[in-house]
Design a protein around this motif. Sequence first.
Motif, mmCIF file in Angstrom:
data_model
loop_
_atom_site.group_PDB
_atom_site.id
_atom_site.type_symbol
_atom_site.label_atom_id
_atom_site.label_comp_id
_atom_site.label_asym_id
_atom_site.label_seq_id
_atom_site.Cartn_x
_atom_site.Cartn_y
_atom_site.Cartn_z
ATOM 1 N N GLU A 36 0.822 -1.208 0.000
ATOM 2 C CA GLU A 36 0.000 0.000 0.000
ATOM 3 C C GLU A 36 0.860 1.265 0.000
ATOM 4 O OE1 GLU A 36 -3.327 0.516 -0.182
ATOM 5 O OE2 GLU A 36 -3.723 -1.629 -0.412
ATOM 6 N N GLU A 37 1.941 1.250 0.769
ATOM 7 C CA GLU A 37 2.850 2.400 0.789
ATOM 8 C C GLU A 37 3.478 2.613 -0.587
ATOM 9 O OE1 GLU A 37 5.575 1.554 3.951
ATOM 10 O OE2 GLU A 37 4.087 1.966 5.511
ATOM 11 N N LEU A 38 3.857 1.520 -1.235
ATOM 12 C CA LEU A 38 4.423 1.637 -2.581
ATOM 13 C C LEU A 38 3.387 2.139 -3.587
ATOM 14 C CD1 LEU A 38 6.735 -1.473 -2.979
ATOM 15 C CD2 LEU A 38 7.361 0.901 -3.344
ATOM 16 N N PHE A 39 2.143 1.729 -3.416
ATOM 17 C CA PHE A 39 1.093 2.176 -4.332
ATOM 18 C C PHE A 39 0.972 3.697 -4.324
ATOM 19 C CE2 PHE A 39 -1.465 -2.003 -3.616
ATOM 20 C CZ PHE A 39 -0.518 -2.706 -4.336
ATOM 21 N N HIS A 40 1.237 4.318 -3.182
ATOM 22 C CA HIS A 40 1.131 5.776 -3.074
ATOM 23 C C HIS A 40 2.369 6.488 -3.613
ATOM 24 C CE1 HIS A 40 -2.694 6.012 -0.983
ATOM 25 N NE2 HIS A 40 -2.319 4.946 -0.284
ATOM 26 N N ASP A 62 -2.821 -3.776 -13.010
ATOM 27 C CA ASP A 62 -1.735 -4.684 -13.392
ATOM 28 C C ASP A 62 -0.458 -4.361 -12.616
ATOM 29 O OD1 ASP A 62 -3.394 -5.965 -15.175
ATOM 30 O OD2 ASP A 62 -2.681 -4.834 -16.923
ATOM 31 N N ILE A 63 -0.161 -3.080 -12.466
ATOM 32 C CA ILE A 63 1.039 -2.683 -11.724
ATOM 33 C C ILE A 63 0.904 -3.064 -10.252
ATOM 34 C CG2 ILE A 63 2.450 -0.720 -10.992
ATOM 35 C CD1 ILE A 63 1.781 0.592 -13.690
ATOM 36 N N ARG A 64 -0.290 -2.880 -9.688
ATOM 37 C CA ARG A 64 -0.500 -3.287 -8.288
ATOM 38 C C ARG A 64 -0.278 -4.794 -8.124
ATOM 39 N NH1 ARG A 64 -5.008 0.602 -8.315
ATOM 40 N NH2 ARG A 64 -6.416 -1.105 -8.808
ATOM 41 N N ARG A 65 -0.799 -5.583 -9.087
ATOM 42 C CA ARG A 65 -0.594 -7.031 -9.041
ATOM 43 C C ARG A 65 0.887 -7.373 -9.126
ATOM 44 N NH1 ARG A 65 -3.941 -7.873 -13.330
ATOM 45 N NH2 ARG A 65 -5.900 -7.169 -12.521
ATOM 46 N N SER A 66 1.611 -6.688 -10.013
ATOM 47 C CA SER A 66 3.051 -6.937 -10.161
ATOM 48 C C SER A 66 3.802 -6.596 -8.887
ATOM 49 C CB SER A 66 3.611 -6.119 -11.328
ATOM 50 O OG SER A 66 3.041 -6.509 -12.542
ATOM 51 N N GLY A 74 10.216 -11.258 -2.634
ATOM 52 C CA GLY A 74 11.272 -10.783 -1.748
ATOM 53 C C GLY A 74 12.065 -9.595 -2.260
ATOM 54 N N LEU A 75 11.596 -8.904 -3.289
ATOM 55 C CA LEU A 75 12.311 -7.739 -3.797
ATOM 56 C C LEU A 75 12.153 -6.560 -2.846
ATOM 57 C CD1 LEU A 75 12.122 -9.519 -6.402
ATOM 58 C CD2 LEU A 75 11.991 -7.395 -7.658
ATOM 59 N N SER A 76 13.177 -5.717 -2.776
ATOM 60 C CA SER A 76 13.117 -4.523 -1.924
ATOM 61 C C SER A 76 12.322 -3.422 -2.627
ATOM 62 C CB SER A 76 14.529 -4.023 -1.621
ATOM 63 O OG SER A 76 15.121 -3.504 -2.797
ATOM 64 N N ASN A 77 11.921 -2.413 -1.865
ATOM 65 C CA ASN A 77 11.172 -1.298 -2.438
ATOM 66 C C ASN A 77 11.973 -0.595 -3.530
ATOM 67 O OD1 ASN A 77 9.269 -1.963 -0.574
ATOM 68 N ND2 ASN A 77 9.287 -0.010 0.503
ATOM 69 N N GLU A 78 13.265 -0.396 -3.288
ATOM 70 C CA GLU A 78 14.109 0.280 -4.275
ATOM 71 C C GLU A 78 14.225 -0.544 -5.558
ATOM 72 O OE1 GLU A 78 15.114 3.428 -4.218
ATOM 73 O OE2 GLU A 78 13.943 3.494 -2.366
ATOM 74 N N THR A 79 14.327 -1.849 -5.420
ATOM 75 C CA THR A 79 14.404 -2.709 -6.601
ATOM 76 C C THR A 79 13.107 -2.658 -7.392
ATOM 77 O OG1 THR A 79 15.876 -4.177 -5.374
ATOM 78 C CG2 THR A 79 14.914 -5.050 -7.394
ATOM 79 N N ILE A 80 11.988 -2.634 -6.690
ATOM 80 C CA ILE A 80 10.686 -2.542 -7.351
ATOM 81 C C ILE A 80 10.573 -1.228 -8.103
ATOM 82 C CG2 ILE A 80 8.193 -2.348 -6.946
ATOM 83 C CD1 ILE A 80 8.572 -4.364 -4.628
ATOM 84 N N LYS A 81 10.978 -0.127 -7.461
ATOM 85 C CA LYS A 81 10.929 1.186 -8.125
ATOM 86 C C LYS A 81 11.867 1.221 -9.323
ATOM 87 C CE LYS A 81 9.900 3.767 -3.931
ATOM 88 N NZ LYS A 81 10.428 4.790 -3.015
ATOM 89 N N THR A 82 13.034 0.606 -9.188
ATOM 90 C CA THR A 82 13.980 0.557 -10.297
ATOM 91 C C THR A 82 13.410 -0.245 -11.459
ATOM 92 O OG1 THR A 82 15.818 0.708 -8.741
ATOM 93 C CG2 THR A 82 16.337 -0.076 -10.955
#
Length: 125
Positions: A36-40, A62-66, A74-82
């Motif tokens: 949820e934090e990443l969604f924002h 689709d992005i929320r599902r991904s 187990g990916l980190s937030n920074e890896t997801i943003k990258t």
Amino acid sequence: MQKLVSFLVLLLFSLPVFALTVDTPLTDITQEKRAEELFHEIRCIVCQSETIADSHAEVAKDIRRSIRQWIIDGLSNETIKTNLSSQYGSVILMKPPLNRSTFLLWLTPWLLLLLGSIAVYIYFR
């Protein structure tokens, strides 16, 4: 016969209702909160002014599902943003990083404030 045609027409118009998809939250509460934090922090590609948390566009779903799947993996937030930035560009981030391509984006509000202050000073001088 008329009832059958009416029924088929109503059935035809109700088909888009079945196309709605519902986000299924993660079972782990801490992972869901992290999602949820990443969604924002991620911008909807279609809406441009909304986060994917607020958007009802299919791309946002689709992005929320991904993101949920990447969190499970187990990916980190920074890896997801990258990953998202490499796929969609830095425009997908609500707070894009300060670099060459976004320098003007970060500098423009300050330039406008400076020019407005100079204009007010000249006007009242």
